[in-house]
Design an enzyme around this catalytic site. Sequence first.
Site, mmCIF file in Angstrom:
data_model
loop_
_atom_site.group_PDB
_atom_site.id
_atom_site.type_symbol
_atom_site.label_atom_id
_atom_site.label_comp_id
_atom_site.label_asym_id
_atom_site.label_seq_id
_atom_site.Cartn_x
_atom_site.Cartn_y
_atom_site.Cartn_z
ATOM 1 C CG HIS A 161 -2.495 4.229 -1.234
ATOM 2 N ND1 HIS A 161 -1.931 4.274 0.018
ATOM 3 C CD2 HIS A 161 -2.410 2.929 -1.627
ATOM 4 C CE1 HIS A 161 -1.516 3.069 0.371
ATOM 5 N NE2 HIS A 161 -1.792 2.234 -0.609
ATOM 6 C CG ASP A 364 -4.020 14.228 -1.166
ATOM 7 O OD1 ASP A 364 -3.736 13.094 -1.585
ATOM 8 O OD2 ASP A 364 -3.157 15.051 -0.809
#
Length: 469
Positions: A161, A364
């Site tokens: 992730h 991110d």
Amino acid sequence: MPDGAEPMSDGRLIVVSNRLPKGDVPSGGLVFAVHEMLSQTGGLWIGAADPTKTAEDGLTQIGKGVYDRATFALSEDEHRHYYLGYSNSMLWPLFHHRADLLSFDQDDFDGYARVNARVARAIAEVAAPGDTIWIQDYHFLMVAKYLRELGVRNRIGLFLHIPCPNVSDLMALPQGADLPGWLAAHDLVGLQTQRDVSAVSDLLRLDRAIERLPNGGWIRKGHRFAVLSFPIGIDAQGFADTAASAPELPLRMPRDAPLILGVDRLDYSKGLVQRFDGFDTYLARRDAGGPRPTFLQIAPGSREDVAAYQEIRDQLERRAGAINGAHADLDWTPLRYVRRNIDRAILAGLYRRADVALVTPLADGMNLVAKEFVAAQDDEDPGVLILSHFAGAAEQLRAALLVNPFDTSALAEAIDRAIHMPLAERLERHAALRPMVFDQDITWWRDNFLRHLRGHAGFDRAMARFSAP
């Protein structure tokens, strides 16, 4: 299931993540995404128990329902080394390109390996032939390796992730030479972006036992595996419905005052200090007679036992005070900083009310806040998404105002542009963003990943299409 999706196999889905809900499901993030997925598929969700004095093998069932939940034991010593140490003081900063924040201790790696081995033994005890094992994130990079050593031949997938390190980052990891082998033990390594696929492809080439196949896949010692991009989505329609029916917001500000919203976990990767600086620059430049916006930053704390997180918290509190001290008036507080969790329904309402969303991480994997903001908007009067180039979501949400979060002047200009953007442009941008959020939702992500992991027809073609050259 999307049109053309092939049926899932008859085996159970076993999902492994560090966190799982022991009570109410928290809003946002990995835990909520997995909950949404398993609520549709059923299966078993395995996660860490609260730390105790000692830890033993096996699983403890903590819930039954649409899907089952079970925990593996974690001692206080292991929590310190496996979680706070190797996972979050070594792997997290490394994967977010912050090698300057690494804190290596051999005991931390030993604890990480020990927990990964225990999780593998627990999975091996409950996995039946035909079950699919789906490992979530960086806490369990070695589990597949240990499962293979135990003789488990089930399909094993890993989804990261977070962003992926590049070759130069990996040089700072003492176990860097072993990472390609850990990844190669899976059947499918899923990543958020094509940029991450390229980074992992470069890492795999460091292992001389790994070869690239003509179809775009990889092979190591006879074991074939794939590295593909599967950008994670949200339950877009569900979130849109929640936003549309959200309760009245407890905001004490003029209804016509622009609301700028930031929602992030408190973390140095989120670019919060740079975001505050950009807003400060905007305030210093704004026309005194122009709109008086309120910037509401919600940033609940996490991992506060790690020194780097204590430092970022202190920085933000100082900057918030300085900004308000310089720019506030008797009837206007420009910056509101909230460091606690907000109820998901209230949060959805804030997204819908916000005129501007600031999603400006320095690194991110995806950032689902960007997608939640798009889903929550009123299609007839949408807000403006300001999005960092370094968020994985930028590969899909190209119609956002894309910014470099390190450039505070450019960020200030983007804030001013967003506040004054005419309705016609807002409608055009939102119309381009919406399909990427609603069509490529959490179900699309799940079905795509599992269809490839379980080896349905078209797997080789997909590898050739999605793998980096």
